[in-house]
Design a protein around this motif. Structure first.
Motif, PDB file in Angstrom:
ATOM      1  N   LEU A 269      58.954   0.527 -22.516  1.00  0.00           N
ATOM      2  CA  LEU A 269      57.958   0.112 -21.524  1.00  0.00           C
ATOM      3  C   LEU A 269      57.261   1.367 -21.010  1.00  0.00           C
ATOM      4  CD1 LEU A 269      60.745  -1.702 -20.808  1.00  0.00           C
ATOM      5  CD2 LEU A 269      59.173  -2.740 -19.181  1.00  0.00           C
TER       6      LEU A 269
ATOM      7  N   VAL B 212      51.601   3.917 -12.919  1.00  0.00           N
ATOM      8  CA  VAL B 212      52.316   3.657 -14.178  1.00  0.00           C
ATOM      9  C   VAL B 212      51.653   4.439 -15.295  1.00  0.00           C
ATOM     10  CG1 VAL B 212      53.019   1.350 -13.425  1.00  0.00           C
ATOM     11  CG2 VAL B 212      50.936   1.619 -14.766  1.00  0.00           C
TER      12      VAL B 212
ATOM     13  N   THR C 126      52.725   0.791 -26.976  1.00  0.00           N
ATOM     14  CA  THR C 126      54.065   0.686 -26.417  1.00  0.00           C
ATOM     15  C   THR C 126      54.992   0.158 -27.497  1.00  0.00           C
ATOM     16  OG1 THR C 126      53.351   0.352 -24.133  1.00  0.00           O
ATOM     17  CG2 THR C 126      55.520  -0.503 -24.731  1.00  0.00           C
TER      18      THR C 126
ATOM     19  N   TYR D 107      63.643   0.223 -18.999  1.00  0.00           N
ATOM     20  CA  TYR D 107      63.437  -1.083 -18.385  1.00  0.00           C
ATOM     21  C   TYR D 107      64.291  -1.288 -17.126  1.00  0.00           C
ATOM     22  CZ  TYR D 107      67.802  -2.725 -20.591  1.00  0.00           C
ATOM     23  OH  TYR D 107      69.099  -2.900 -20.976  1.00  0.00           O
TER      24      TYR D 107
ATOM     25  N   SER E 206      48.047  -0.881 -19.279  1.00  0.00           N
ATOM     26  CA  SER E 206      49.065   0.162 -19.320  1.00  0.00           C
ATOM     27  C   SER E 206      49.894   0.109 -20.596  1.00  0.00           C
ATOM     28  CB  SER E 206      49.995   0.033 -18.107  1.00  0.00           C
ATOM     29  OG  SER E 206      49.281   0.163 -16.911  1.00  0.00           O
ATOM     30  N   VAL E 207      50.136  -1.104 -21.081  1.00  0.00           N
ATOM     31  CA  VAL E 207      50.936  -1.266 -22.300  1.00  0.00           C
ATOM     32  C   VAL E 207      50.157  -0.837 -23.530  1.00  0.00           C
ATOM     33  CG1 VAL E 207      52.033  -2.995 -23.795  1.00  0.00           C
ATOM     34  CG2 VAL E 207      52.391  -3.054 -21.320  1.00  0.00           C
TER      35      VAL E 207
ATOM     36  N   ASN F 295      56.440  -3.377 -10.504  1.00  0.00           N
ATOM     37  CA  ASN F 295      55.787  -2.151 -10.932  1.00  0.00           C
ATOM     38  C   ASN F 295      55.691  -1.138  -9.796  1.00  0.00           C
ATOM     39  OD1 ASN F 295      55.396  -3.359 -13.385  1.00  0.00           O
ATOM     40  ND2 ASN F 295      53.167  -3.309 -13.322  1.00  0.00           N
TER      41      ASN F 295
ATOM     42  N   ASN G  58      49.656  -6.045 -16.894  1.00  0.00           N
ATOM     43  CA  ASN G  58      50.125  -4.784 -17.465  1.00  0.00           C
ATOM     44  C   ASN G  58      49.425  -4.418 -18.773  1.00  0.00           C
ATOM     45  OD1 ASN G  58      52.001  -4.375 -15.391  1.00  0.00           O
ATOM     46  ND2 ASN G  58      53.565  -5.572 -16.446  1.00  0.00           N
TER      47      ASN G  58
ATOM     48  N   ARG H 108      49.862   5.067 -18.680  1.00  0.00           N
ATOM     49  CA  ARG H 108      48.888   4.266 -19.427  1.00  0.00           C
ATOM     50  C   ARG H 108      48.980   4.645 -20.905  1.00  0.00           C
ATOM     51  NH1 ARG H 108      44.924   1.693 -16.367  1.00  0.00           N
ATOM     52  NH2 ARG H 108      43.465   1.786 -18.114  1.00  0.00           N
TER      53      ARG H 108
ATOM     54  N   VAL I 206      56.450   0.555 -15.222  1.00  0.00           N
ATOM     55  CA  VAL I 206      56.347  -0.889 -15.453  1.00  0.00           C
ATOM     56  C   VAL I 206      57.754  -1.470 -15.488  1.00  0.00           C
ATOM     57  CG1 VAL I 206      55.715  -2.667 -17.133  1.00  0.00           C
ATOM     58  CG2 VAL I 206      54.145  -0.779 -16.661  1.00  0.00           C
TER      59      VAL I 206
ATOM     60  N   PRO J 232      57.923  -7.933 -18.919  1.00  0.00           N
ATOM     61  CA  PRO J 232      56.802  -7.262 -18.246  1.00  0.00           C
ATOM     62  C   PRO J 232      55.724  -6.734 -19.187  1.00  0.00           C
ATOM     63  CG  PRO J 232      58.860  -6.611 -17.217  1.00  0.00           C
ATOM     64  CD  PRO J 232      59.225  -7.401 -18.445  1.00  0.00           C
ATOM     65  N   VAL J 233      56.073  -6.375 -20.435  1.00  0.00           N
ATOM     66  CA  VAL J 233      55.043  -5.822 -21.322  1.00  0.00           C
ATOM     67  C   VAL J 233      54.053  -6.884 -21.784  1.00  0.00           C
ATOM     68  CG1 VAL J 233      56.557  -3.962 -22.127  1.00  0.00           C
ATOM     69  CG2 VAL J 233      56.393  -6.081 -23.459  1.00  0.00           C
TER      70      VAL J 233
END
Length: 516
Positions: free
Chosen positions: A175, A187, A193, A144, A211-212, A183, A208, A189, A179, A202-203
């Motif tokens: 994360l 990132v 997560t 992070y 990607s999360v 960002n 996002n 994917r 991210v 951010p998650v």
């Protein structure tokens, strides 16, 4: 609710302050890293069951950075290899072995000592030429504390494994790499997560979500140590308006009930719903209400279905109501409710109700006259019905499209503040808002993306509200966590595809135990 039921969501900057106050020396950092690695591994093993489980000879790919995130990933791989003696792991040290920080170096040593020949350090050239199948790819490149820019080599590496056709399961530690508060253009994917210790803001951002993937929160006890951060920092952060729900919110329901109690002790839910077009929805909601622990359920449904429903579910008091020409509940339903209104402790209206104008008018009148807390679901989620609930305690359970229908362009928090509603905004990451706080539920998944799952959720929340009429936020949060926990268990037992929605009901009992 309190910190036993939820933990605060922190910004990356707040998380740095919090962890610095707790992890004051290398010994504390190593203990946290070991715990994080073990919990990530256990969670991956559980979540992998949704696609048949990690095979005994699983191939792992570990993308390890130079810091704590890389150490967490390496220790997670070590734990998985201990559980699967025929599994192997390829480790890519993304910034080279000399760049490893002391604890990441220690984690690599632990993996190599435990795995022996089942572990090898590989180079990017090997991976590009090999492109063989991996059951699991563990992303531990950045944590992070990542800040752009990302170097081109790492961006190319992430892009390579995002597009890799032979990876079955992508897991990000804490994360997805790239991210952060800002960002990177590229990132990682992830399919899942695993937020370790603290859920960083951010998650949770919609931008996002792809990607999360699916978010899991792994509690490392960071909010139990009162001797960590300063009292000022602690007070401000634990009162954060964004909160992640914990499985412990269900713990009181799993204990013994008072021996001196009867059916009235646990509330009486009225359910109004069903139509000739949608008879099944109200049955799903009623069945869930029966499983919620409420003492009594009375259901107001089209009269032609009442005998059949009573034969299948005799525990419920079925009240047959007249219908209009389109098969929706007619105006006489209002009087049938008035005759019995004093018995209810909560009312759920909407499942299978249909969109007939007379029926919607009936729903509006019922809501306007109600003197008990309400749950508005499905076809009751219309402005003319919701507006009649203002000034009362009520819960609404919309998906994104239904929320726009009742709120227009209002933001979630603003709608709650203006209407007084507790909103359960259903989606891949369901949110519960009450005008004061926003709660996130990291439970459930695509197994819920089928007809009837919302009816079960509405019935659960209605039954819990009948037992907790003084606390609609708690009833809503418990219902969402319980529903999501049952979905996780169902997907792990039967997969995501070949299940029926009603099977969720059979997982409600097991889901009262802590969700892993």
């Amino acid at each position: 609710m309190n910190l036993i039921s939820f933990h605060p969501v922190l910004t990356c900057a707040e998380a740095r302050v919090w962890e610095a106050g707790l992890l004051k020396d290398e010994r504390a950092e190593w203990a946290a890293m070991q715990q994080a690695g073990a919990k990530v591994a256990l969670s991956i093993v559980n979540d992998f069951k949704e696609i048949g489980g990690l095979p005994a000879s699983a191939r792992l790919l570990v993308l390890a950075g130079k810091g704590h995130n890389g150490g967490d990933a390496l220790l997670a791989a070590k734990t998985i290899l201990e559980k699967l003696p025929d599994a192997t792991a390829d480790v890519l040290l993304c910034f080279g072995e000399p760049a490893l920080r002391p604890l990441a170096r220690r984690a690599l040593d632990e993996l190599q000592k435990g795995a022996g020949s089942r572990n090898q350090i590989v180079e990017i050239g090997f991976l590009k030429s090999e492109l063989s199948r991996y059951d699991l790819c563990l992303d531990g490149i950045f944590g992070y504390q990542f800040r752009p820019p990302m170097d081109d080599r790492t961006a190319d590496l992430i892009a390579l494994f995002n597009a890799h056709p032979g990876i079955r399961f992508r897991a990000a530690v804490d994360l997805p790499s790239g991210v952060g508060e800002v960002n990177a253009p590229t990132v990682f994917r992830a399919d899942f997560t695993y937020a370790t210790g603290i859920v960083k803001a951010p998650v949770l951002l919609p931008v996002n979500a792809a990607s999360v993937g699916r978010l899991r929160y792994l509690d490392l006890g960071f909010f139990q140590n009162v001797a960590g951060p300063s009292e000022t920092d602690r007070a401000s952060m634990t009162m954060a308006a964004d909160r992640v729900l914990l499985p412990s919110i269900l713990a009181p329901m799993a204990g013994l009930r008072p021996s001196v109690s009867d059916k009235r002790t646990y509330g009486h839910l009225f359910v109004v719903g069903g139509s000739h077009s949608y008879p099944g929805a109200v049955v799903m909601a009623v069945r869930a209400a029966l499983r919620s622990g409420t003492g009594l359920v009375t259901a107001f449904v089209p009269e032609k279905f009442a005998p059949e429903f009573a034969a299948c579910h005799p525990e419920v008091m079925w009240v047959g109501c007249p219908v209009n020409k389109t098969g929706g509940l007619a105006r006489e339903t209002i009087e049938l409710l008035r005759e019995r209104a004093s018995r209810a402790t909560a009312l759920l209206i909407g499942p299978g109700l249909g969109a007939d104008p007379e029926t919607i008018s009936v729903a509006s009148q019922i809501v306007q006259e109600a003197t008990v807390p309400l749950v508005l679901d499905a076809d009751a989620l219309r402005p003319e019905v919701v507006n009649c609930a203002r000034g009362r305690q009520f819960i609404v359970t919309p998906h994104a499209g239904e929320f726009v229908r009742i709120a227009g362009d209002a933001r979630l928090r603003d709608f709650c503040a203006a209407s007084g509603a507790v909103v359960v905004l259903k989606g891949p990451l369901t949110r519960i808002a009450d005008g004061t706080a926003l709660y996130y539920s990291p439970f459930g998944g695509p197994v819920l993306a089928r007809g009837g799952s919302g009816d079960i959720l509405a019935g659960l929340i209605g039954g819990l509200l009948a037992q907790l009429p003084e606390d609609p936020t708690l009833a809503a949060c418990r219902g969402v966590v319980w529903h999501g926990g049952a979905a996780d268990l169902l997907a792990r037992a039967s997969g995501q595809v070949t299940v029926e929605t009603s099977q969720l009901l059979e997982q409600l009992g097991p889901a009262l135990n802590p969700i892993s």
